[in-house]
Scaffold this motif. Structure first.
Motif, PDB file in Angstrom:
ATOM      1  N   MET A 171       0.836  -1.211   0.000  1.00 28.79           N
ATOM      2  CA  MET A 171       0.000   0.000   0.000  1.00 28.79           C
ATOM      3  C   MET A 171       0.869   1.259   0.000  1.00 28.79           C
ATOM      4  O   MET A 171       0.566   2.233  -0.663  1.00 28.79           O
ATOM      5  N   LEU A 172       1.969   1.185   0.786  1.00 22.61           N
ATOM      6  CA  LEU A 172       2.870   2.349   0.823  1.00 22.61           C
ATOM      7  C   LEU A 172       3.444   2.616  -0.566  1.00 22.61           C
ATOM      8  O   LEU A 172       3.562   3.768  -0.987  1.00 22.61           O
TER       9      LEU A 172
ATOM     10  N   ARG B 210       2.061   1.876  -3.398  1.00 22.03           N
ATOM     11  CA  ARG B 210       1.011   2.451  -4.237  1.00 22.03           C
ATOM     12  C   ARG B 210       0.823   3.937  -3.900  1.00 22.03           C
ATOM     13  O   ARG B 210       0.670   4.772  -4.785  1.00 22.03           O
ATOM     14  N   MET B 211       0.860   4.243  -2.605  1.00 28.11           N
ATOM     15  CA  MET B 211       0.714   5.651  -2.199  1.00 28.11           C
ATOM     16  C   MET B 211       1.855   6.487  -2.763  1.00 28.11           C
ATOM     17  O   MET B 211       1.648   7.602  -3.242  1.00 28.11           O
TER      18      MET B 211
ATOM     19  N   ARG C 279       1.255   7.055  -6.375  1.00 30.12           N
ATOM     20  CA  ARG C 279       0.184   8.020  -6.600  1.00 30.12           C
ATOM     21  C   ARG C 279       0.630   9.441  -6.239  1.00 30.12           C
ATOM     22  O   ARG C 279       0.244  10.407  -6.883  1.00 30.12           O
TER      23      ARG C 279
ATOM     24  N   GLU D 177      -1.381  16.016   3.823  1.00 33.65           N
ATOM     25  CA  GLU D 177      -1.583  14.594   3.523  1.00 33.65           C
ATOM     26  C   GLU D 177      -0.774  13.711   4.471  1.00 33.65           C
ATOM     27  O   GLU D 177      -1.234  12.655   4.898  1.00 33.65           O
TER      28      GLU D 177
ATOM     29  N   ILE E 116      -2.638  13.584   7.610  1.00 35.95           N
ATOM     30  CA  ILE E 116      -3.797  12.677   7.516  1.00 35.95           C
ATOM     31  C   ILE E 116      -3.344  11.233   7.718  1.00 35.95           C
ATOM     32  O   ILE E 116      -3.965  10.466   8.456  1.00 35.95           O
ATOM     33  N   LEU E 117      -2.232  10.891   7.062  1.00 38.30           N
ATOM     34  CA  LEU E 117      -1.721   9.521   7.217  1.00 38.30           C
ATOM     35  C   LEU E 117      -1.398   9.227   8.675  1.00 38.30           C
ATOM     36  O   LEU E 117      -1.707   8.157   9.198  1.00 38.30           O
ATOM     37  N   ARG E 118      -0.775  10.222   9.323  1.00 37.60           N
ATOM     38  CA  ARG E 118      -0.450  10.027  10.743  1.00 37.60           C
ATOM     39  C   ARG E 118      -1.731   9.876  11.560  1.00 37.60           C
ATOM     40  O   ARG E 118      -1.798   9.051  12.473  1.00 37.60           O
TER      41      ARG E 118
ATOM     42  N   LEU F 129      -4.383   8.584  10.594  1.00 33.03           N
ATOM     43  CA  LEU F 129      -4.941   7.249  10.322  1.00 33.03           C
ATOM     44  C   LEU F 129      -4.148   6.151  11.028  1.00 33.03           C
ATOM     45  O   LEU F 129      -4.505   4.985  10.955  1.00 33.03           O
ATOM     46  N   GLY F 130      -3.057   6.527  11.653  1.00 33.07           N
ATOM     47  CA  GLY F 130      -2.280   5.531  12.397  1.00 33.07           C
ATOM     48  C   GLY F 130      -0.894   5.285  11.837  1.00 33.07           C
ATOM     49  O   GLY F 130      -0.158   4.451  12.361  1.00 33.07           O
ATOM     50  N   ALA F 131      -0.521   6.004  10.772  1.00 31.89           N
ATOM     51  CA  ALA F 131       0.830   5.819  10.223  1.00 31.89           C
ATOM     52  C   ALA F 131       1.858   6.333  11.219  1.00 31.89           C
ATOM     53  O   ALA F 131       1.657   7.385  11.832  1.00 31.89           O
ATOM     54  N   SER F 132       2.913   5.569  11.388  1.00 30.90           N
ATOM     55  CA  SER F 132       3.978   6.008  12.302  1.00 30.90           C
ATOM     56  C   SER F 132       4.876   7.012  11.584  1.00 30.90           C
ATOM     57  O   SER F 132       4.803   7.162  10.359  1.00 30.90           O
TER      58      SER F 132
ATOM     59  N   ASP G  74       0.719   5.761  18.052  1.00 31.89           N
ATOM     60  CA  ASP G  74       0.417   5.493  16.632  1.00 31.89           C
ATOM     61  C   ASP G  74      -0.283   4.143  16.480  1.00 31.89           C
ATOM     62  O   ASP G  74      -1.286   4.019  15.775  1.00 31.89           O
TER      63      ASP G  74
ATOM     64  N   ARG H  59      -3.773   4.302  17.896  1.00 32.40           N
ATOM     65  CA  ARG H  59      -4.690   5.021  17.018  1.00 32.40           C
ATOM     66  C   ARG H  59      -5.186   4.113  15.879  1.00 32.40           C
ATOM     67  O   ARG H  59      -6.372   4.066  15.580  1.00 32.40           O
ATOM     68  N   SER H  60      -4.251   3.386  15.280  1.00 32.98           N
ATOM     69  CA  SER H  60      -4.663   2.534  14.159  1.00 32.98           C
ATOM     70  C   SER H  60      -5.523   1.365  14.644  1.00 32.98           C
ATOM     71  O   SER H  60      -6.374   0.876  13.897  1.00 32.98           O
TER      72      SER H  60
ATOM     73  N   PHE I  56     -13.101  13.974   9.967  1.00 40.37           N
ATOM     74  CA  PHE I  56     -12.708  15.379  10.064  1.00 40.37           C
ATOM     75  C   PHE I  56     -13.766  16.285   9.454  1.00 40.37           C
ATOM     76  O   PHE I  56     -14.576  15.852   8.623  1.00 40.37           O
TER      77      PHE I  56
ATOM     78  N   LEU J  94      -7.210  11.424   1.010  1.00 38.59           N
ATOM     79  CA  LEU J  94      -5.951  11.591   0.273  1.00 38.59           C
ATOM     80  C   LEU J  94      -6.281  11.788  -1.213  1.00 38.59           C
ATOM     81  O   LEU J  94      -6.882  10.908  -1.839  1.00 38.59           O
TER      82      LEU J  94
ATOM     83  N   GLY K 165      -4.756  11.736  -4.036  1.00 37.70           N
ATOM     84  CA  GLY K 165      -4.228  10.900  -5.115  1.00 37.70           C
ATOM     85  C   GLY K 165      -4.844   9.520  -5.156  1.00 37.70           C
ATOM     86  O   GLY K 165      -4.611   8.761  -6.109  1.00 37.70           O
ATOM     87  N   LEU K 166      -5.584   9.150  -4.115  1.00 31.83           N
ATOM     88  CA  LEU K 166      -6.122   7.786  -4.042  1.00 31.83           C
ATOM     89  C   LEU K 166      -7.610   7.780  -4.356  1.00 31.83           C
ATOM     90  O   LEU K 166      -8.316   8.761  -4.112  1.00 31.83           O
TER      91      LEU K 166
ATOM     92  N   ALA L 265      -3.982  -0.076   6.102  1.00 28.04           N
ATOM     93  CA  ALA L 265      -2.563  -0.365   5.847  1.00 28.04           C
ATOM     94  C   ALA L 265      -1.713  -0.192   7.099  1.00 28.04           C
ATOM     95  O   ALA L 265      -0.634  -0.782   7.206  1.00 28.04           O
ATOM     96  N   PHE L 266      -2.194   0.613   8.039  1.00 30.10           N
ATOM     97  CA  PHE L 266      -1.366   0.900   9.221  1.00 30.10           C
ATOM     98  C   PHE L 266      -1.830   0.129  10.453  1.00 30.10           C
ATOM     99  O   PHE L 266      -1.365   0.370  11.556  1.00 30.10           O
TER     100      PHE L 266
END
Lengths: 404, 235
Positions: free
Chosen positions: A1-2, A4-5, A8, A307, A310-312, A314-317, B79, B82-83, B90, B96, B98-99, B110-111
């Protein structure tokens, strides 16, 4: 997924990232072209010199001797006597001696007077002859000519055609004098040797002398054989015998012996310096490309802080966004490097073809074993270049950018 | 699910002054429950949601969410927390760009480890179908209306089957019809998934839908905090 991101993200700014990839591609293409052409040039020259173990010619520059006998370039130094050729031919240490006479040209292509032994020169025992007849036959009579493949192609000459030569070497700027009363007839066309002799016109030594005797001395004038020969190609029976002969000839005042391999090694050193300059230029271009990657990704990261936030959210480290930026760098530099390798091959092939067409000097560049190394090096450079933007993304705070 | 006691969050203000951005003496929300969070601008609604999501560290007081004491957790642990436990909606959708809609929902998975990789596409498609967007899977946010974008955001918030969904002014960018639709979907889906829901809003139409409400008061330290909060990206 990373992955693909990352892809993109790059597609979201096509112009910016295309220009970055282009900068990488140009750097890689330059480096590739330098390496491929240098290799091909070296191979081509070495290959062309392989059938010639030692060349004996007039005293002077060995470079000049090699250039004008093997590569048909530059002006001959002068002649050596026919007697010396006969002595070399009779020497028990010599397996074969081929006399060469240079002097005239036909529309810029050198006329090479030689014995028929020239068609038996081989790069090594058992190998096929360096000069192979593709059409027709080898010359038997005076004023019969065997022409190189490039000469036939460029001048559209066929077996049975006739032509008259001009005195002197093409491009010397001397007033040219045509041997109109002594036309040559094409009896054979060589298969492509992919070497300088593709641009040669071969005939008997006697033809060359006769044309000049008639012109310069008239019938019954000075003995033809007093004109001598430009060089003798010597094929030894043994390496030890060759070395003895080399020392003896160079110790005397009559002639010089030159080993083409040795002379070319010296020329390669000169070429090597040019190559090093080009390598430095390639390095500078690559460094600039790496800086472009860094700046481009940094500003893309700044523009994309929301962006990233937003990823963070969503839980991205932090590590994930660091990896994401590095993946983008790898994709940009990878795409640039791949395009650069293709471009480098294309450019070097084009130049190689041109060199072959003009000078018959170059082997065509093929696959370079260090290409994977270049690709790996570029990817590492791209990763290094991504460190600054990746760390910036890593350190970026989330909350302030979520509602930008 | 949420236990907050005497929570305060301070910011460094101009000239080194300390400014109180949030004061929440007591807040309690059980598993699967829903609640609206109200309060005037600058009362710290967004700050509280960010703290509950582990995006900001609490200042003083106690904060436990889904059994985790957020004050004692490292950033990496927050982190992961949260996931695993939090879904977030929001005000400005925050998809995002681009997706595609499908990939935006998958990005949330994914996370985390809640959905195995091979099942993510199907799960994302199912969630988008639940919010009525099964025909918009491949559309990018720019190709969707505001209401559709927020519905994608609602689907995304539930991607990892969170224990708690936090929604920050989820209808503020929508018209009345879409506001009602989004809130309806959000509440229904949270109920179906057994997720607790905390919705921050100052819209009376939204607040009226929630029998249970918690009102944040403007922290009183004598400093105007609208500008300060905005400077920190908080409303």
């Amino acid at each position: 997924m990373l992955l693909r991101m990352a892809w993109r993200n790059l597609l979201a700014r096509p112009l910016q990232h295309s220009l970055t990839a282009l900068a990488v591609a140009l750097g890689v293409a330059l480096a590739m072209a330098v390496l491929l052409l240098a290799g091909a040039f070296r191979d081509g020259i070495t290959r062309a010199a392989e059938p010639f173990d030692m060349i004996v010619g007039a005293k002077g520059s060995p470079n000049q001797l090699v250039l004008n006998t093997i590569f048909l370039q530059d002006a001959p130094i002068g002649n050596i006597s026919w007697d010396l050729y006969r002595r070399l031919e009779a020497d028990p240490r010599v397996a074969a001696a081929v006399p060469l006479g240079l002097g005239d040209n036909y529309r810029g292509y050198r006329l090479v007077g030689a014995s028929a032994g020239i068609f038996d020169l081989r790069s090594r025992p058992g190998a096929q002859p360096y000069l192979l007849i593709g059409q027709g036959k080898i010359f038997r009579e005076d004023f019969e000519a065997v022409i190189g493949a490039a000469v036939a192609r460029k001048l559209n000459l066929k077996v049975g055609d006739t032509f008259t030569t001009t005195h002197g070497l093409a491009g010397e700027g001397l007033e040219e004098e045509e041997h109109a009363d002594r036309p040559y007839r094409v009896v054979g066309i060589l298969s492509p040797a992919y070497g300088p002799y593709d641009q040669g016109i071969f005939t008997t030594l006697e033809s060359l002398w006769e044309a000049h005797d008639i012109k310069e001395y008239g019938d019954g004038g000075e003995s033809r054989r007093e004109k001598g020969v430009t060089a003798v190609l010597v094929k030894p029976r043994s390496w030890v015998g060759l070395m003895q002969l080399y020392r003896e000839i160079n110790a005397g005042k009559e002639a010089q012996g030159a080993f083409p391999g040795q002379v070319l090694a010296g020329l390669f050193d000169l070429l090597g310096q040019t190559r090093r300059v080009l390598e430095v230029i390639s390095g500078v271009v690559m460094a600039m490309a790496a800086a472009t990657v860094a700046v481009s990704l940094y500003w893309a990261g700044v523009a994309r802080r929301r962006e990233t936030a937003i990823l963070r959210a969503l839980g991205a480290s932090r590590r994930s966004v660091l990896i994401l930026t590095m993946l983008e760098a790898l994709l940009v530099t990878g795409a640039g490097a791949a395009a650069g390798i293709l471009l480098g091959h294309g450019v070097s092939l084009g130049i190689g073809l041109w060199l072959r067409e003009q000078y018959a000097l170059s082997s065509l560049p093929g696959f370079y074993p260090g290409e994977f190394f270049i690709l790996a090096l570029v990817l590492i450079l791209g990763l290094l270049a991504s460190l600054m933007p990746a760390v910036a993304a890593y350190r970026s705070e989330v909350a302030p950018h979520l509602e930008e | 699910m949420i236990q907050v006691k005497n929570l305060e969050k301070w910011y460094q203000g101009p000239g080194g002054t300390r400014v109180l951005a949030l004061s929440a003496p007591l807040l309690d929300l059980g598993a699967g429950e829903e609640m609206a969070l109200s309060g005037p601008s600058g009362s710290g609604k967004t700050t509280l949601l960010h703290i509950l999501a582990g995006l900001l560290l609490p200042g003083s007081g106690q904060v436990r969410v889904c059994g985790h004491d957020l004050r004692r957790m490292t950033e990496a642990a927050r982190d992961r927390f949260r996931s695993a436990f939090i879904g977030y909606v929001f005000q400005r959708f925050n998809l995002l760009p681009g997706l595609s809609a499908l990939e935006n929902v998958m990005a949330a998975m994914a996370f985390g480890n809640a959905v195995p990789p091979l099942g993510r596409t199907q799960r994302a498609a199912e969630l988008l179908a639940l919010v009525g967007l099964e025909h918009r899977l491949r559309h990018r946010p720019g190709q969707l209306s505001s209401g559709e974008q927020q519905r994608v955001a609602v689907a995304r918030s539930l991607a990892n089957r969170p224990s708690l969904v936090l929604a920050d002014e989820p209808t503020a960018s929508l018209d009345t019809v879409n506001s009602r639709l989004v809130l309806k979907l959000l509440r229904e889906l949270c109920h179906q998934h057994g997720s607790a829901l905390l919705v921050a809003s100052h819209d009376p139409l939204v607040l009226d839908l929630f029998p249970r409400q918690h009102q944040l008061r403007q922290p009183d330290d004598g400093v105007r905090r609208d500008d300060l909060a905005a400077a920190h990206g908080l409303a």
